[in-house]
Write a protein that holds these residues in place. Structure first.
Motif, PDB file in Angstrom:
ATOM      1  N   GLY A  28       0.809  -1.216   0.000  1.00 42.50           N
ATOM      2  CA  GLY A  28       0.000   0.000   0.000  1.00 42.50           C
ATOM      3  C   GLY A  28       0.838   1.259   0.000  1.00 42.50           C
ATOM      4  N   VAL A  32       0.856   4.054  -3.003  1.00 42.83           N
ATOM      5  CA  VAL A  32       0.516   5.464  -2.782  1.00 42.83           C
ATOM      6  C   VAL A  32       1.657   6.367  -3.212  1.00 42.83           C
ATOM      7  CG1 VAL A  32      -0.007   7.182  -1.025  1.00 42.83           C
ATOM      8  CG2 VAL A  32      -1.118   4.956  -0.932  1.00 42.83           C
ATOM      9  N   MET A  64      -3.962   4.567  -6.629  1.00 41.12           N
ATOM     10  CA  MET A  64      -3.794   5.176  -5.312  1.00 41.12           C
ATOM     11  C   MET A  64      -4.936   4.798  -4.375  1.00 41.12           C
ATOM     12  SD  MET A  64      -2.238   9.037  -5.581  1.00 41.12           S
ATOM     13  CE  MET A  64      -2.328   9.158  -3.795  1.00 41.12           C
ATOM     14  N   ILE A  68      -4.663   3.288  -0.693  1.00 35.35           N
ATOM     15  CA  ILE A  68      -5.213   4.024   0.449  1.00 35.35           C
ATOM     16  C   ILE A  68      -6.325   3.252   1.145  1.00 35.35           C
ATOM     17  CG2 ILE A  68      -6.488   6.113   1.103  1.00 35.35           C
ATOM     18  CD1 ILE A  68      -4.998   7.572  -1.131  1.00 35.35           C
TER      19      ILE A  68
END
Length: 344
Positions: A28, A32, A64, A68
């Protein structure tokens, strides 16, 4: 021997899920940061202000969202439902709906986004002279808005469905509209792109007119369109390879969801508790890898990303003590300019 109609309890608790949480969090963060760099590079580099790159920016935004929302949700699910409370029911919970909403939104935004990019590349390679007239900024904005609105509408439907039969219908419809149809369009576009690219290569080899300035400009434009198309093709193939396991697992789960056979319920529980978190992790890896594909394949992306990292490296922390004029010399470099959008 005493027979029972209830399925045996499946305990999914395993230290492996702790590793899954760690890997999911790392994926993650990479997704991002990497996609944020892609978006910043496109925003501040005028040379990257093209229709195809605007579509890539939309795809980066979808990636993204995966980093997120989906990666943290996967980590929470692995801890709460598979490690700490392996017998806690998932189906019907608020967590289940939220995860399904985010999952559907990400899949639709990605598949429709890849379809938009494929159509854009198809027009660029096959209708090069008319590309600027057909692929305008207005058309790009409308297509991008349609992708995001459609993804949110499809995902929102899941929030209002509790009946297992209707839920199965939703997954079936979503699979056809958001997976099968987009990839039929993508396959058609790339079959035509590869044919056109082959014709253009042969034409470039045999045309003496390309020695002129206009010929070189046309050649460079064609090569640029073809290279972008191949970059997107790599992203599409990677998406298919990484997401197919989760799609297949979802189809099997839907087919077994209404079964009352103990054996089927055991398989369903194993898929839900053990297999699903891992296949989702594999699927989400594409969001972390995509930014590197753009950077490796494009010289302009590499230069823009390098400039961004140099900009951050030159910024002096606020708590760093101010140097005297003797220590810093007579010339003070202006590092603030490196963070301004490139207009040249």
């Amino acid at each position: 021997m005493n027979e029972t109609t209830s399925p045996p309890v499946i305990s999914a608790r395993s230290p492996a899920f702790i590793w899954l949480v760690v890997l999911s969090c790392m994926s993650g963060v990479v997704a991002v940061v990497g996609n944020a760099v892609v978006l910043i590079a496109i925003y501040r580099t005028k040379a990257l202000h093209t229709i195809s790159n605007f579509f890539i920016a939309s795809l980066a935004a979808a990636d993204m969202v995966v980093g997120i929302l989906l990666n943290p949700l996967l980590s929470a699910k692995a801890v709460i439902f598979s490690y700490q409370n392996p017998d806690l029911p998932i189906r019907g919970s608020v967590f289940d709906k939220v995860e399904d909403f985010a999952w559907i939104q990400a899949v639709v935004a990605t598949t429709f986004g890849l379809t938009a990019i494929s159509v854009d590349r198809y027009i660029a390679v096959n209708f090069g002279l008319r590309y600027e007239a057909l692929a305008t900024l207005k058309h790009c904005a409308l297509a991008t808005a349609s992708v995001w609105i459609t993804s949110l509408v499809f995902a929102s439907v899941r929030l209002f469905i509790d009946n297992p039969d209707y839920l199965s219908i939703l997954w079936l419809v979503m699979g056809v509209i958001t997976c099968i149809l987009p990839f039929i369009i993508i396959t058609f576009c790339y079959m035509q792109i590869f044919k056109a690219a082959k014709r253009q290569v042969q034409k470039i080899k045999h045309e003496n007119s390309l020695t002129s300035r206009s010929g070189f400009r046309r050649k460079n434009t064609q090569v640029s369109h073809a290279k972008t198309a191949f970059t997107v093709a790599i992203v599409i193939v990677l998406f298919v390879v990484l997401w197919v396991p989760s799609l297949v697992t979802a189809v099997v789960q839907v087919s077994l969801a209404g079964s009352q056979m103990p054996k089927h319920q055991v398989i369903f529980t194993r898929l839900e508790r053990v297999a699903w978190p891992w296949v989702c992790f594999v699927a989400y890896l594409s969001s972390a890898v995509n930014p590197w594909i753009y950077s490796i394949r494009s010289r302009q992306f590499r230069a823009a990303c390098s400039q961004i990292f140099k900009c951050f490296g030159r910024l002096r922390p606020r708590n760093e003590p101010e140097l005297s004029s003797t220590e810093r010399g007579t010339t003070i470099p202006n590092t603030s300019a490196c963070c301004e959008p490139n207009t040249g």
